[in-house]
Design a protein around this motif. Structure first.
Motif, mmCIF file in Angstrom:
data_model
loop_
_atom_site.group_PDB
_atom_site.id
_atom_site.type_symbol
_atom_site.label_atom_id
_atom_site.label_comp_id
_atom_site.label_asym_id
_atom_site.label_seq_id
_atom_site.Cartn_x
_atom_site.Cartn_y
_atom_site.Cartn_z
ATOM 1 N N VAL A 174 -29.109 78.725 89.962
ATOM 2 C CA VAL A 174 -27.850 78.004 90.192
ATOM 3 C C VAL A 174 -28.134 76.508 90.326
ATOM 4 O O VAL A 174 -27.497 75.671 89.674
ATOM 5 N N ILE A 175 -29.115 76.172 91.162
ATOM 6 C CA ILE A 175 -29.402 74.759 91.395
ATOM 7 C C ILE A 175 -29.955 74.105 90.124
ATOM 8 O O ILE A 175 -29.641 72.958 89.813
ATOM 9 N N THR A 176 -30.729 74.866 89.371
ATOM 10 C CA THR A 176 -31.220 74.337 88.100
ATOM 11 C C THR A 176 -30.052 73.978 87.181
ATOM 12 O O THR A 176 -30.025 72.908 86.590
ATOM 13 N N MET A 177 -29.056 74.854 87.097
ATOM 14 C CA MET A 177 -27.884 74.555 86.278
ATOM 15 C C MET A 177 -27.207 73.279 86.740
ATOM 16 O O MET A 177 -26.844 72.420 85.932
ATOM 17 N N VAL A 178 -27.033 73.160 88.039
ATOM 18 C CA VAL A 178 -26.309 72.005 88.570
ATOM 19 C C VAL A 178 -27.072 70.707 88.279
ATOM 20 O O VAL A 178 -26.497 69.726 87.799
ATOM 21 N N VAL A 179 -28.374 70.726 88.526
ATOM 22 C CA VAL A 179 -29.161 69.505 88.333
ATOM 23 C C VAL A 179 -29.312 69.190 86.843
ATOM 24 O O VAL A 179 -29.174 68.043 86.420
ATOM 25 N N LEU A 180 -29.551 70.223 86.055
ATOM 26 C CA LEU A 180 -29.628 70.016 84.607
ATOM 27 C C LEU A 180 -28.308 69.450 84.092
ATOM 28 O O LEU A 180 -28.276 68.620 83.190
ATOM 29 N N GLY A 181 -27.217 69.869 84.717
ATOM 30 C CA GLY A 181 -25.900 69.378 84.321
ATOM 31 C C GLY A 181 -25.653 67.928 84.682
ATOM 32 O O GLY A 181 -24.587 67.394 84.393
ATOM 33 N N GLY A 182 -26.616 67.304 85.332
ATOM 34 C CA GLY A 182 -26.496 65.877 85.591
ATOM 35 C C GLY A 182 -25.956 65.532 86.962
ATOM 36 O O GLY A 182 -25.677 64.366 87.247
ATOM 37 N N VAL A 183 -25.809 66.521 87.841
ATOM 38 C CA VAL A 183 -25.371 66.211 89.199
ATOM 39 C C VAL A 183 -26.572 65.661 89.964
ATOM 40 O O VAL A 183 -27.639 66.268 89.971
ATOM 41 N N SER A 184 -26.378 64.497 90.570
ATOM 42 C CA SER A 184 -27.487 63.869 91.282
ATOM 43 C C SER A 184 -27.708 64.556 92.622
ATOM 44 O O SER A 184 -26.775 64.743 93.392
ATOM 45 N N ILE A 185 -28.955 64.913 92.885
ATOM 46 C CA ILE A 185 -29.263 65.624 94.121
ATOM 47 C C ILE A 185 -29.054 64.707 95.324
ATOM 48 O O ILE A 185 -28.879 65.164 96.438
ATOM 49 N N SER A 186 -29.030 63.401 95.110
ATOM 50 C CA SER A 186 -28.764 62.506 96.240
ATOM 51 C C SER A 186 -27.274 62.200 96.369
ATOM 52 O O SER A 186 -26.884 61.344 97.142
ATOM 53 N N GLY A 187 -26.441 62.924 95.626
ATOM 54 C CA GLY A 187 -25.016 62.864 95.857
ATOM 55 C C GLY A 187 -24.280 61.790 95.084
ATOM 56 O O GLY A 187 -24.868 60.843 94.575
#
Lengths: 329, 511, 341
Positions: free
Chosen positions: C263-276
């Motif tokens: 799930v997190i891989t999808m989100v980060v790969l999708g370009g969502v910045s982990i620092s918000g």
């Protein structure tokens, strides 16, 4: 201040001993020489990894790849030992440390040099190394009878009545304690965790330190790979799955601040001892092994809550306290 | 002070250029510091002072130019290199470690070690004790930093500079968080350092400080060197002219407006920690000033009114006679009370977002149709306020972080005024901004009351309060100690109440 | 209030979505990746472009992608949630128990699954937003706790007694070929795009993610918003539990083990910045398709799932690292061309 931290560690140590006493009162075997020896042997791996995780959390990072590193390194060394049974046993831990350090260096380079958030990097490398186990082993297991004799026997050698496992755990913990309290590198890690910008201004080589922290953590995870494969006499794809969370849990229980900058090696060690002992005790006190995970979850939450309460940001008082003109400090 | 033309400077910068993206932060900058002198570096915001400091301390690498230390050209690649060449800085932002002891704060990055390579705690403790003595700080070196007051922490930062045995000490706005008492102590320390033959670069916005402590001055404008000389040979007027490059009047644009009926009534506000028994009434079209030393509890009162305080309080707030029971900041904004916070970067704006987003956000309830934002209304609002405040930007879709400091401040003011408030609480609106932007802010305040707004003005700059306010309430240690109406304004008296030199006025007068 | 004497000029108001912005966006990179997956998949397996294969494979990743939608919002607001897979497991178990002991029908079971998920999410939300505990350790804790409760109740057993009306959810197809979970995922993606990029709530979300304190001072109810997002994420995990349980027709405590990482891989790969503060739902949806079809391509080539995770890991790190390396490299290149003085 220091007393509070000390008392926290004392509290943990006391509850750990209480836990052992409780188990002993139910099953005297648990506190027999053999029982305690087994316990210490079991706990040594978690202690090593908790200390490894602690230095990463201290600098505001997290390493979710420690367990995958452990499993990968374990598989590498297991395959090597099966292929070269004649080599002296001392080769295996060295190989593990080197392979683990290299795995850690990749994390360190991506995090320190490219400034990618640690959670992203280690989440990725966690998948990569887990998958690589399958690649190098072709999905097969290395099991007990395949290991060379010395591989399994040496770590079980007893010195002063305790196994080499225990002494390795103790050496790692003591060594890290020395590094974190008595060396420049260690203290600068505290500075980096507490205030990264200030550390940079103070001339701390932040990137350099960050890189080496992940490398050290990788090396210790690699060492654990050797400990794990010889302790359980097997290597496969699923070794230590989810163990990374236990290492984080041990740190949190030990009072290491997840926001970085605060925490001690002794705290992490006792966090690991407490958590590991708890797992070992569950069957003794008649709790199904299946409840272990729920219990550890609850304990993590409690520990985090406790950390939060004890580390409330200081109240900046403006009104003088009721005592007449007592502002002497 | 001594003329240094013939001696080799401790540090000398020549022809320094520093470019960030397309912005020329430093342009052919030069600056010289000799042994035994205090050099004041003055300039408006964005003049390049901080960039210069960071270049001198190895945190930034210049694109071109030469840095000489004692006549020798050097490259300061890291903070460590700079400190090895004897240059150290006490930065504006906190550069200390709250969780660590004073000893560790002093020796972070340059510890004392034993021959074995391990840390020599005993040596560091005793050395730390010496340095603490020199800055008149009487605490155990093993005390954790977080247990000290802000002023004491600043003294630790100075002790740290001493321990580095630096030849050149840079102080970037060192007085910002100090009380007047502590500032005096700081002067003594600076003089001591000067007498020891150190070179000191003193950066300040406050001219009284510059004239009090500096031997020479250097003025920067828009990243370029404008002039330097002996402080004894200039006037404040000259310095201001050099800084802004034009004549600036010091007349406050106070307008005569008719003060109306009571609007915001605050009665016996207390929270047991920060303030006690605070009562005042703000009238329509009034500018009510709050004066006090830093940490007197003024901002804390304002935050409590705005439901932004973490601590519960007792007392009553009435707006237009109606009891206000605001649960969150948004309730107060809806009721027509807004707070323009002091900390612009963290509280005043959302820097990565566009000017339009920033201006629209506090007004969102009014602008949106239910859950649907109305972008064209937002554009109109942003353009209107961009025009009124003369915000200089490429477009309203430009992120606020790309704007200059002064324009950022304009956005901050604009976004709260765009909510159409009745009461505006402004907290230190001119702190750390340059002379030109200051007068724009004063102009804006004057205009607000002309347009029927009422203003609570929290400020630590007495001339500003005396110039703009109709009444001034003085706070000290969380309590109101005096109140003055415009006719009785007296700088000496107000300052005396604020510092505790005079006992509080009887409560009857403070109503 | 004029200080300078130049005539005040209007600031231009360009459209908020420009062609240039889109071209430089993450979405374009992802579309490129998706094309590569299709080209590679087609080249390596004759069955890849089979429409039934393609659509059938969506059922597997849609469950994960549903959780990615919720998690994306949580990460945009600077929090993180790694307990979704455990929430899924617990929701699945509760549905199983309700079916086994109460003999409930499909609709009540679905509602129970959703409610359990939302409740678990609310627990996270309470601990993080109301009590102020750090999200990463809270969700590490609840990750153990929620799955641990399922494990404690069920041991190493499993529940396979579900009504057919319920398991039919996992086997229903729109037009006889599109799995229901994929249909729901696409519909909810649209809802999430609107919610995130076109509503006041979405605006508050990005304000909060970019500057929590600034958002609070601007009147945003930051803690309530964070609480809501954790609850929503729990609800999405509950929904994923419905589909997964129905598709498998049974539940075990180790169901969806390790899915949080995907799930997190999808989100980060999708370009969502982990620092918000940064990210788009369309990016996350595209990333879900990339990972989903990559999995299909790899599976069709008889590569075991254990190796697939190597690709996922490389994709995750590579997608973040390559632009950074590119930037560094470009900088070095510029330095080489500019003579230093």
């Amino acid at each position: 201040m220091l007393n509070v931290l000390k008392s926290r560690e004392a509290l943990l140590a006391a509850s750990w001993l209480a836990l052992i006493a409780l188990a002993g009162s139910i099953t005297p075997n648990f506190v027999s020489i053999q029982g305690l020896r087994d316990l210490m042997t079991d706990l040594s791996i978690l202690v090593v990894l908790a200390v490894a995780q602690m230095i990463v959390i201290l600098i505001r990072g997290i390493d979710l790849s420690v367990a995958a590193n452990l499993a990968f390194t374990g598989m590498v060394v297991a395959l090597l030992s099966v292929a070269n049974p004649g080599l002296p046993t001392v080769v295996w831990p060295l190989v593990c440390i080197v392979v683990g350090a290299m795995v850690g260096m990749l994390n360190g380079a991506l995090i320190a040099e490219l400034q990618i958030p640690p959670i992203v990097v280690t989440l990725g490398t966690m998948s990569i190394w887990r998958g690589m186990i399958f690649v190098i082993s072709g999905g097969s297991w290395v099991v007990q009878h395949q290991f060379p004799e010395g591989y399994l026997a040496v770590p079980r050698t007893q010195i002063l009545g305790l196994t080499l496992f225990f002494w390795i755990g103790l050496t790692v913990a003591a060594g890290m304690w020395l590094v974190m309290t008595q060396t420049r590198f260690g203290r600068e890690l505290y500075g980096m965790g507490g205030n990264p910008r200030a550390a940079q201004y103070a001339g701390v080589r932040v990137k350099h330190h960050e890189f080496w922290v992940y490398t050290i953590t990788g090396a210790l995870a690699g060492l654990s790979g050797w400990l794990w494969t010889s302790r359980y006499a097997m290597a496969n794809t699923d070794v230590a799955a989810g163990f990374e969370l236990q290492t984080v849990a041990a740190c949190v229980i030990g009072g290491v601040a997840i926001a970085g900058g605060a925490g001690t090696v002794i705290g992490a060690v006792f966090g690991a001892l407490f958590l590991g002992t708890l797992y070992n005790i569950l069957p003794v006190i008649g709790v199904s092994q299946f409840w272990q995970q729920a219990l550890s979850g609850a304990i993590i939450l409690l520990a985090v809550y406790f950390n939060m309460i004890s580390r409330k940001p200081p109240v900046r008082r403006i009104l003088p306290l009721a005592s007449p003109q007592g502002a002497g400090e | 002070m001594a003329v240094h033309e013939n001696t080799t400077p401790l540090v000398e910068l020549e022809g320094i250029n520093k470019i960030f993206g397309g912005i020329h932060a430093l342009r052919d900058a030069h600056c010289r510091i000799h042994a035994g002198e205090v050099v004041a570096l003055v300039g408006e915001n964005g003049a390049g002072k901080s960039t210069l400091v960071k270049t001198m301390t190895g945190l930034y690498q210049p694109n071109s130019g030469t840095i000489r230390v004692k006549g020798q050209a050097v490259r300061l690649a890291t903070a460590k290199a700079a400190s090895e060449y004897g240059i150290t800085a006490i930065h504006q932002e906190t550069t200390l470690f709250e969780e660590l002891s004073i000893v560790e704060n002093i020796f972070m990055g340059h510890p004392r070690t034993k021959p074995s390579g391990l840390l020599d705690w005993a040596a560091m403790r005793s050395e730390a004790r010496e340095h603490l003595e020199r800055v008149n700080l009487d605490v155990e070196p093993t005390t954790l930093l977080k247990q000290l007051s802000l002023g004491q922490q600043h003294m630790v930062a100075i002790a740290r500079a001493l321990a580095e045995a630096a030849d050149v000490v840079i102080m970037d706005e060192p007085t910002a968080s100090l009380s007047s008492n502590e500032i005096e102590k700081l002067y003594v320390i600076i003089e001591k350092l000067r007498d020891l033959g150190k070179g000191i670069l003193f950066i300040s916005h406050k001219f009284d400080e510059v004239f009090r402590i500096a031997d020479r001055y250097v003025v920067f404008r828009d990243g370029a060197f404008v002039g330097d000389g002996n402080i004894a040979e200039v006037t404040e007027h000259d310095l201001v002219k050099m800084m802004v490059g034009r004549e600036v009047g010091t007349v406050f644009p106070k307008r005569a407006v008719e003060i109306g009926a009571p609007l915001l009534e605050v009665a016996s506000l207390s929270n047991g920690i920060e303030f006690k028994d605070v009562s005042f009434t703000l009238h329509k079209r009034e500018i009510l000033g709050f004066y006090g030393l830093v940490g007197a509890g003024r901002s804390e009162v304002m935050r409590a009114i705005m439901a932004l305080s973490p601590y519960p309080f007792t007392g009553q707030i009435r707006l237009d006679g109606v009891p206000a029971n605001w649960k969150i900041c948004g309730d107060a904004i809806d009721a027509g009370v807004v707070y323009v916070p002091e900390d612009r970067r963290n509280q005043g704006a959302i820097l990565p977002l566009s000017i339009r987003d920033n201006i629209a956000l506090p007004s969102m309830k009014r602008l949106a149709r239910g859950i649907w934002p109305d972008k064209s209304a937002e554009r109109r609002l942003a353009q209107e306020y961009g025009r009124v405040f003369e915000i200089r930007a490429a477009s309203i879709e430009q992120p606020v972080e790309d704007l200059s400091g002064g324009n950022q401040q304009k956005v901050v003011l604009a976004r709260w005024l765009a909510t159409n408030p009745d009461v505006v609480i402004v907290d230190e609106p001119t702190r750390g901004i340059d002379v030109g932007a200051k007068s724009a802010v004063h102009e804006a305040l004057a205009e607000m009351v002309e347009q029927d707004l009422s203003v609570l003005l929290v400020s630590s700059e007495l001339p500003e309060l005396m110039g703009m306010a109709d009444r001034i309430i003085v706070m000290r240690l969380g309590e109101m100690v005096a109140e003055f109406t415009r006719d009785d304004f007296s700088a000496e008296l107000i300052a005396a109440y604020a510092t505790g030199a005079r006992a509080p006025q009887p409560a009857r007068e403070v109503a | 209030m004029s200080v300078s004497h130049e005539a005040p000029a209007d600031l231009p108001a360009p459209p908020t979505l420009s062609v240039g912005k889109i071209l430089r966006s993450r979405e374009l990179v992802l579309i490129g990746l998706l094309a590569m997956v299709f080209i590679g998949g087609n080249a390596s397996s004759p069955w890849f472009l089979d429409i039934y294969n393609l659509l059938d494979s969506t059922a597997i990743f849609s469950e994960i992608a549903l959780m990615a939608l919720g998690t994306a919002l949580v990460i945009i607001t600077r929090d993180i949630d790694i307990s979704m897979a455990s929430i899924l497991a617990l929701s699945s178990l509760v549905m199983g128990l309700a079916s086994q002991h109460l003999g409930l029908g499909a609709v009540p079971l679905v509602l129970i699954g959703l409610a359990t998920g939302a409740l678990c999410g609310a627990v996270n939300g309470t601990l993080v937003a109301r009590l102020g505990m750090p999200a990463i350790v809270v969700t590490i804790g609840t990750m153990s706790l929620f799955r641990g409760i399922a494990a404690g109740i069920l041991g190493d057993g499993k529940i396979a007694e579900f009504p057919t009306a319920f398991t039919a959810i996992g086997q229903s197809y729109l037009f006889g070929m599109i799995p229901l979970s994929f249909v729901v995922f696409i519909l909810l993606s649209v809802v999430f795009v609107v919610l995130t990029h076109f509503t006041v709530l979405g605006r508050n979300l990005f304000a909060l993610g970019n500057n929590p304190e600034g958002a609070r001072y601007s009147g945003v109810r930051t803690n309530r918003l964070r609480f809501l997002l954790f609850t929503l994420n729990g609800l999405m995990a509950g929904l994923a539990a419905v589909f997964l349980t129905a598709r498998l027709g049974s539940t075990r405590p180790d169901i969806a083990m390790g899915l949080e990482m995907e799930v997190i891989t999808m989100v980060v790969l999708g370009g969502v910045s982990i620092s918000g503060g940064k990210g788009t739902i369309t990016g996350v949806v595209l990333a879900a398709l990339v990972i989903g079809f990559l999995r299909l391509a790899v599976t069709l080539n008889n590569v075991p799932g254990n190796i697939l995770i190597v690709f996922t890991g490389l994709l995750l790190i590579g997608s973040v690292a390559l632009p950074i390396i590119g930037e560094k490299y470009a900088y070095l290149f510029k330095l080489m061309r500019r003579p230093r003085n």
